[in-house]
Design an enzyme around this catalytic site. Structure first.
Site, PDB file in Angstrom:
ATOM      1  N   SER A   1      71.742  49.045 -23.148  1.00 34.13           N
ATOM      2  CA  SER A   1      72.053  49.823 -24.343  1.00 34.13           C
ATOM      3  C   SER A   1      70.824  49.890 -25.250  1.00 34.13           C
ATOM      4  CB  SER A   1      73.263  49.207 -25.058  1.00 34.13           C
ATOM      5  OG  SER A   1      73.793  50.080 -26.016  1.00 34.13           O
TER       6      SER A   1
ATOM      7  N   HIS B   1      80.832  51.603 -20.913  1.00 34.79           N
ATOM      8  CA  HIS B   1      79.486  51.187 -21.309  1.00 34.79           C
ATOM      9  C   HIS B   1      79.313  49.673 -21.255  1.00 34.79           C
ATOM     10  CE1 HIS B   1      75.650  51.312 -23.357  1.00 34.79           C
ATOM     11  NE2 HIS B   1      76.104  50.532 -24.316  1.00 34.79           N
ATOM     12  N   ASP B   2      80.328  48.937 -21.631  1.00 33.84           N
ATOM     13  CA  ASP B   2      80.240  47.479 -21.675  1.00 33.84           C
ATOM     14  C   ASP B   2      80.188  46.829 -20.299  1.00 33.84           C
ATOM     15  OD1 ASP B   2      79.933  46.928 -24.310  1.00 33.84           O
ATOM     16  OD2 ASP B   2      81.964  46.209 -24.667  1.00 33.84           O
TER      17      ASP B   2
ATOM     18  N   ARG C   1      83.115  49.108 -36.778  1.00 32.01           N
ATOM     19  CA  ARG C   1      83.183  48.390 -35.500  1.00 32.01           C
ATOM     20  C   ARG C   1      84.290  48.949 -34.616  1.00 32.01           C
ATOM     21  NH1 ARG C   1      80.501  45.639 -31.605  1.00 32.01           N
ATOM     22  NH2 ARG C   1      81.783  44.014 -30.662  1.00 32.01           N
TER      23      ARG C   1
ATOM     24  N   ASP D   1      80.434  55.239 -17.931  1.00 26.37           N
ATOM     25  CA  ASP D   1      79.795  55.089 -19.237  1.00 26.37           C
ATOM     26  C   ASP D   1      79.604  56.471 -19.848  1.00 26.37           C
ATOM     27  OD1 ASP D   1      78.226  54.551 -21.449  1.00 26.37           O
ATOM     28  OD2 ASP D   1      76.694  53.416 -20.365  1.00 26.37           O
TER      29      ASP D   1
END
Length: 388
Positions: free
Chosen positions: A156, A355-356, A226, A322
């Site tokens: 990232s 993405h994680d 967040r 992602d």
């Protein structure tokens, strides 16, 4: 204190003050110095100083890559990857992770004290870029006497730093592993960041950025920021598998606005716990640094120019689900590297975790990273895994 070749402390959660004699000229034109960097090291630097791996963290990450976080007590954010006998083997490599400039875990940033005023910097801290972060990291490498890195690895925003390292210091990086990242922040990603920033600055407790002086914190705004960002780190498949439309601690909907659904409760929890470990102004600064990142724009609109003549070996890794940094972004980097005849391999890992995924247990990703590091180490003449 001399900045080149100085013997600095090593181990977990160290601090070093740099820029005494030579301030860091930031991209915004301001000279910053002295400035502090927080960092952690693992393993032993060999006599030739050729086995150093720099691990670069993501937006809300920190330098606690392999050891428990001092605030949350949770394991290091990449403890699956970094450690003795692991993929980034600290029995084999000297690993360093540096808290980025502008963050809130010990490095100079808006939450730290401005030496000129004795008060928190707040919004008076200069705007920083990914390039500034890397320049600061290079100062620390100079202080450690490390002229060349065996590898720079990051996911990232960490991947942006890895690419910036090769762009700015092409002769100092033997191998580069940009993971789930891009050469520039897209309009969509800038838009998501702006939503988060507006949530923070709209919080009455933000106080124009001077909340620490007023003993306040814009917790509601930061929590919403967040929550919005966390959605982008996942995938629709992952959200459906984990939550679906299941209700939270109830058998029927309430016809109200409490957290009826498990996914709502999950996001509220992510927001509420985040405010305990992160600073709102740092969130503003670091998201802006990502927004400004664009290696193509910096090189006449042609990305390949950023890597002209590079001798670095690359392994570019993306994940199929992602959508924050889709595979097309990684392919653009690979095409630019191919255009300058760089040594590059590319893998799109099939995953539904979004993405994680680079932070999670993904065997194909782990095998790819392990194979690349082994091959690069062998090429450089470093000891094989398990040797000795």
């Amino acid at each position: 204190m001399p900045e080149r070749g100085a013997e600095l402390p090593r181990g977990q959660d160290q601090r070093v003050v740099l820029g005494h004699d030579k301030p860091l000229r930031l991209d915004c034109g301001i000279d910053l110095g002295p400035f502090t960097l927080a960092y952690s090291t693992y393993g032993t630097l060999n006599a030739e100083k050729t086995n150093c791996i720099l691990v670069c963290h993501a937006l809300t990450g920190d330098h606690f890559v392999a050891d428990p976080h001092p605030t949350t007590g949770k394991p290091g954010w990449w403890h699956q990857i970094v450690g003795p006998g692991k993929i980034v083997d600290t029995d084999r490599f000297f690993v360093i992770c540096i808290n980025v400039l502008g963050s809130c875990m010990g490095s100079s940033g808006p939450a730290e004290t401005d030496p000129a005023t004795g008060k928190p910097w707040g919004m008076r801290f200069p705007v920083i870029t990914i390039g500034d972060m890397v320049q600061a990291q290079a100062r620390l490498m100079d202080a450690l006497g490390i002229e060349r890195l065996f590898a720079v690895i990051g996911g990232s925003m960490g991947g942006m730093q890895a690419l910036e390292w090769v762009h700015t210091f092409p002769d100092r990086v033997f191998a580069c592993v940009p993971i789930a990242t891009s050469y520039r922040h897209s309009a969509q990603n800038i838009a998501f960041h702006e939503v988060g920033r507006q949530a923070i600055v709209s919080d009455p407790d933000w106080c124009g950025g001077d909340y620490l002086e007023h003993d306040k914190r814009p917790e509601r705004g930061l929590a919403v920021a967040r929550m919005a960002a966390h959605i982008t780190y996942l995938s629709e498949q992952a959200l459906h598998r984990k939550f679906g439309r299941r209700l939270q601690d109830r058998s029927t909907i309430t016809y109200g606005f409490e957290a009826d659904f498990q996914v709502e409760s999950y996001l509220r929890y992510q927001g509420s716990t985040f405010v305990d470990r992160f600073d709102a102004n740092s969130y503003l600064y670091i998201t802006r640094a990502m927004d400004y990142f664009d290696l193509a724009e910096e090189n006449g609109g042609r990305l390949a120019n950023a890597f002209m003549g590079t001798k670095t070996r690359f392994c570019v890794i993306s994940f199929s689900s992602d959508w924050l940094f889709p595979t097309s972004e990684s392919r653009a980097v690979v095409h630019a590297l191919n255009a300058v005849a760089a040594n590059v391999s590319f893998v799109e890992v099939q995953s539904d975790k979004g993405h994680d995924a680079f932070l999670l247990d993904e065997p194909e990703f782990h095998e790819t990273l392990q194979g690349f590091l082994d091959g690069a180490a062998e090429h450089l003449g470093l000891p094989r895994r398990g040797a000795g």
